[in-house]
Design an enzyme around this catalytic site. Structure first.
Site, PDB file in Angstrom:
ATOM      1  N   ALA A  61      26.478  -8.431  33.878  1.00 33.41           N
ATOM      2  CA  ALA A  61      25.515  -7.372  33.566  1.00 33.41           C
ATOM      3  C   ALA A  61      25.003  -7.546  32.136  1.00 33.41           C
ATOM      4  O   ALA A  61      25.748  -8.011  31.265  1.00 33.41           O
ATOM      5  CB  ALA A  61      26.190  -6.019  33.705  1.00 33.41           C
ATOM      6  N   GLY A 101      29.162  -9.402  36.986  1.00 31.40           N
ATOM      7  CA  GLY A 101      28.168  -9.213  38.045  1.00 31.40           C
ATOM      8  C   GLY A 101      27.570 -10.537  38.516  1.00 31.40           C
ATOM      9  O   GLY A 101      27.150 -10.661  39.665  1.00 31.40           O
ATOM     10  N   GLU A 104      29.949 -11.709  40.999  1.00 29.07           N
ATOM     11  CA  GLU A 104      29.820 -10.885  42.222  1.00 29.07           C
ATOM     12  C   GLU A 104      28.608 -11.332  43.040  1.00 29.07           C
ATOM     13  O   GLU A 104      28.677 -11.431  44.267  1.00 29.07           O
ATOM     14  CB  GLU A 104      29.704  -9.402  41.835  1.00 29.07           C
ATOM     15  CG  GLU A 104      31.016  -8.887  41.265  1.00 29.07           C
ATOM     16  CD  GLU A 104      30.970  -7.424  40.857  1.00 29.07           C
ATOM     17  OE1 GLU A 104      30.122  -7.068  40.015  1.00 29.07           O
ATOM     18  OE2 GLU A 104      31.774  -6.640  41.386  1.00 29.07           O
ATOM     19  N   GLU A 124      35.150  -7.692  33.150  1.00 31.56           N
ATOM     20  CA  GLU A 124      34.894  -6.237  33.108  1.00 31.56           C
ATOM     21  C   GLU A 124      35.993  -5.469  32.393  1.00 31.56           C
ATOM     22  O   GLU A 124      35.734  -4.532  31.643  1.00 31.56           O
ATOM     23  CB  GLU A 124      34.751  -5.685  34.539  1.00 31.56           C
ATOM     24  CG  GLU A 124      33.387  -5.899  35.168  1.00 31.56           C
ATOM     25  CD  GLU A 124      33.238  -7.257  35.832  1.00 31.56           C
ATOM     26  OE1 GLU A 124      34.035  -8.176  35.538  1.00 31.56           O
ATOM     27  OE2 GLU A 124      32.300  -7.406  36.636  1.00 31.56           O
TER      28      GLU A 124
HETATM   29  C1  LIG Z   1      31.091 -16.314  27.341  1.00 30.72           C
HETATM   30  C2  LIG Z   1      29.862 -15.669  26.722  1.00 30.72           C
HETATM   31  C3  LIG Z   1      28.839 -15.288  27.787  1.00 30.72           C
HETATM   32  C4  LIG Z   1      29.164 -16.693  25.798  1.00 30.72           C
HETATM   33  O1  LIG Z   1      30.033 -16.968  24.722  1.00 30.72           O
HETATM   34  P1  LIG Z   1      29.546 -17.931  23.538  1.00 30.72           P
HETATM   35  O2  LIG Z   1      29.039 -19.212  24.078  1.00 30.72           O
HETATM   36  O3  LIG Z   1      30.683 -17.989  22.558  1.00 30.72           O
HETATM   37  O4  LIG Z   1      28.278 -17.225  22.891  1.00 30.72           O
HETATM   38  P2  LIG Z   1      28.112 -15.757  22.300  1.00 30.72           P
HETATM   39  O5  LIG Z   1      27.695 -15.909  20.879  1.00 30.72           O
HETATM   40  O6  LIG Z   1      29.259 -14.883  22.602  1.00 30.72           O
HETATM   41  O7  LIG Z   1      26.858 -15.223  23.175  1.00 30.72           O
HETATM   42  C5  LIG Z   1      25.622 -15.882  23.093  1.00 30.72           C
HETATM   43  C6  LIG Z   1      24.539 -14.846  23.180  1.00 30.72           C
HETATM   44  O8  LIG Z   1      24.545 -14.266  24.478  1.00 30.72           O
HETATM   45  C7  LIG Z   1      24.615 -12.829  24.373  1.00 30.72           C
HETATM   46  N1  LIG Z   1      25.340 -12.315  25.545  1.00 30.72           N
HETATM   47  C8  LIG Z   1      26.509 -12.745  26.038  1.00 30.72           C
HETATM   48  N2  LIG Z   1      26.858 -12.060  27.119  1.00 30.72           N
HETATM   49  C9  LIG Z   1      25.872 -11.167  27.329  1.00 30.72           C
HETATM   50  C10 LIG Z   1      25.639 -10.171  28.337  1.00 30.72           C
HETATM   51  N3  LIG Z   1      26.521  -9.962  29.338  1.00 30.72           N
HETATM   52  N4  LIG Z   1      24.531  -9.440  28.233  1.00 30.72           N
HETATM   53  C11 LIG Z   1      23.627  -9.641  27.239  1.00 30.72           C
HETATM   54  N5  LIG Z   1      23.784 -10.583  26.271  1.00 30.72           N
HETATM   55  C12 LIG Z   1      24.891 -11.317  26.327  1.00 30.72           C
HETATM   56  C13 LIG Z   1      25.363 -12.612  23.074  1.00 30.72           C
HETATM   57  O9  LIG Z   1      25.122 -11.299  22.608  1.00 30.72           O
HETATM   58  C14 LIG Z   1      24.732 -13.685  22.204  1.00 30.72           C
HETATM   59  O10 LIG Z   1      23.441 -13.239  21.830  1.00 30.72           O
HETATM   60  P3  LIG Z   1      22.866 -13.554  20.371  1.00 30.72           P
HETATM   61  O11 LIG Z   1      22.849 -15.046  20.267  1.00 30.72           O
HETATM   62  O12 LIG Z   1      23.800 -12.909  19.416  1.00 30.72           O
HETATM   63  O13 LIG Z   1      21.497 -12.931  20.364  1.00 30.72           O
HETATM   64  C15 LIG Z   1      30.296 -14.450  25.897  1.00 30.72           C
HETATM   65  O14 LIG Z   1      29.194 -13.982  25.149  1.00 30.72           O
HETATM   66  C16 LIG Z   1      30.809 -13.338  26.741  1.00 30.72           C
HETATM   67  O15 LIG Z   1      31.976 -13.335  27.107  1.00 30.72           O
HETATM   68  N6  LIG Z   1      29.947 -12.359  27.032  1.00 30.72           N
HETATM   69  C17 LIG Z   1      30.288 -11.113  27.683  1.00 30.72           C
HETATM   70  C18 LIG Z   1      30.356 -11.262  29.159  1.00 30.72           C
HETATM   71  C19 LIG Z   1      30.426  -9.892  29.780  1.00 30.72           C
HETATM   72  O16 LIG Z   1      31.154  -9.033  29.334  1.00 30.72           O
HETATM   73  N7  LIG Z   1      29.634  -9.684  30.832  1.00 30.72           N
HETATM   74  C20 LIG Z   1      29.501  -8.367  31.461  1.00 30.72           C
HETATM   75  C21 LIG Z   1      30.600  -8.122  32.395  1.00 30.72           C
HETATM   76  S1  LIG Z   1      30.486  -6.539  33.129  1.00 30.72           S
HETATM   77  C22 LIG Z   1      29.519  -6.776  34.502  1.00 30.72           C
HETATM   78  O17 LIG Z   1      29.056  -7.849  34.763  1.00 30.72           O
HETATM   79  C23 LIG Z   1      29.302  -5.566  35.296  1.00 30.72           C
HETATM   80  C24 LIG Z   1      28.694  -5.644  36.479  1.00 30.72           C
HETATM   81  C25 LIG Z   1      28.363  -4.413  37.177  1.00 30.72           C
HETATM   82  C26 LIG Z   1      27.204  -4.595  38.077  1.00 30.72           C
HETATM   83  C27 LIG Z   1      26.059  -5.218  37.431  1.00 30.72           C
HETATM   84  C28 LIG Z   1      25.312  -4.243  36.605  1.00 30.72           C
HETATM   85  C29 LIG Z   1      23.938  -4.784  36.230  1.00 30.72           C
HETATM   86  C30 LIG Z   1      23.321  -3.908  35.143  1.00 30.72           C
HETATM   87  C31 LIG Z   1      21.902  -3.555  35.349  1.00 30.72           C
HETATM   88  C32 LIG Z   1      21.334  -3.889  36.628  1.00 30.72           C
HETATM   89  C33 LIG Z   1      21.429  -2.799  37.610  1.00 30.72           C
HETATM   90  C34 LIG Z   1      22.702  -2.082  37.467  1.00 30.72           C
HETATM   91  C35 LIG Z   1      23.178  -1.272  38.600  1.00 30.72           C
HETATM   92  C36 LIG Z   1      24.584  -0.767  38.413  1.00 30.72           C
HETATM   93  C37 LIG Z   1      25.520  -1.364  39.424  1.00 30.72           C
HETATM   94  O18 LIG Z   1      25.133  -2.228  40.199  1.00 30.72           O
HETATM   95  O19 LIG Z   1      26.707  -0.970  39.446  1.00 30.72           O
END
Ligand SMILES: CC(C)(COP(=O)(O)OP(=O)(O)OC[C@H]1O[C@@H](n2cnc3c(N)ncnc32)[C@H](O)[C@@H]1OP(=O)(O)O)[C@@H](O)C(=O)NCCC(=O)NCCSC(=O)/C=C/CCCCCCCCCCCCC(=O)O
Length: 237
Positions: A61, A101, A104, A124
């Protein structure tokens, strides 16, 4: 957004695009839904490939939106259901990451082909939430309850190799997984939709030791959470 491309040979490609990690925002979720509708309703499309742009599948997400919205008018779980209900085979081509997500979404697909250096996981728990878009139902059906619990509770990322051994991924490639997925989708698109539907029903529901995935409700998710957290209920803890 998600880009829809009608490929040659009766295939459709849906590509998630939301830099830097193709996270699922509401715009991306809407794009996937609309692209799926196009692919499903086009009788000339026989199979679908889902991939991410710029060498990465999806990091889950879009956590930037968590700060903006409290509720969402589109549910990723409904999209996963739609993929599973449809009669056309859907292949996830996983480059680099399929997290949260994103995983998923991939689990909803009928096949998953990943690059050897890809990683998958459910982070998550690190955000204080559970996989809410069918992950808690689909993962244990693929890998069994103990392995699913381990991945969901730890939030750890695992390598493509470990995911292959567990059964999360169907095939690992050292080449481009999108190209491989397209070739694979082309091969299986020759099978009749009835055969595919029967096989998919049997694998997803009827032959599962865990029973049919009735748990596509928040109630079941809560029950699963209860099962995870109450000592003595799970894995003989
Ligand atoms: C492993 C990483 C991804 C990358 O690590 P690394 O290579 O070391 O680089 P970073 O410096 O950490 O990150 C690089 C840049 O990317 C940005 N980033 C990373 N992850 C995300 C993200 N998830 N969203 C947005 N941006 C992200 C980061 O900020 C850096 O940006 P910048 O260079 O500083 O500008 C590592 O980053 C990592 O581990 N990230 C987190 C992963 C994470 O936690 N993912 C989310 C998990 S929760 C989830 O997926 C929930 C799912 C529920 C359903 C889906 C919901 C969708 C939401 C809206 C759509 C409709 C929703 C409806 C609700 C429903 O369905 O329930």
């Amino acid at each position: 957004m998600a880009e829809f491309t009608r490929l040659q040979n009766c295939l459709a490609l849906i590509r998630l695009r939301n830099p830097p990690v193709n996270a699922i925002s509401t715009t991306v979720a809407r794009g996937i839904k609309e692209s799926l509708q196009k692919a499903i309703t086009d009788d000339t499309v026989k199979a679908i490939v889902i991939c991410g742009a710029d060498g990465i599948f999806c990091a889950g997400a879009d956590i930037r939106e968590f700060k903006v919205h409290k509720t969402f008018d589109i549910q990723l779980g409904d999209i996963v259901d739609e993929i599973q209900r449809n009669k056309k085979p859907v292949v996830a081509a996983i480059q680099k990451l399929a997290l949260g997500g994103g995983l998923e979404l991939a689990l909803g697909c009928h096949y998953r082909i990943a690059h050897a250096e890809a990683q998958v996981g459910f982070p998550e728990v690190t955000l204080g939430i559970l996989p809410g878009a069918r992950g808690t139902q689909l993962l244990p059906r693929l890998v069994g309850v103990p392995a699913a619990l381990d991945l969901i509770i730890s939030g750890r990322h695992i390598s493509a190799n470990e995911a292959l051994k567990l059964g999360i991924i169907d095939k690992i490639v050292n080449s481009d997984p999108i190209e491989e997925s397209i070739k694979f989708a082309q091969r299986i698109s020759g099978q009749s939709s009835q055969e595919l539907q029967m096989t998919s029903d049997m694998v997803a529901d009827k032959s599962s030791a865990l029973g049919p995935p009735k748990g596509y409700t928040s109630k079941a998710t809560i029950e699963f959470f209860f099962y995870l957290t109450v000592p003595g209920l799970c894995c003989g803890m």
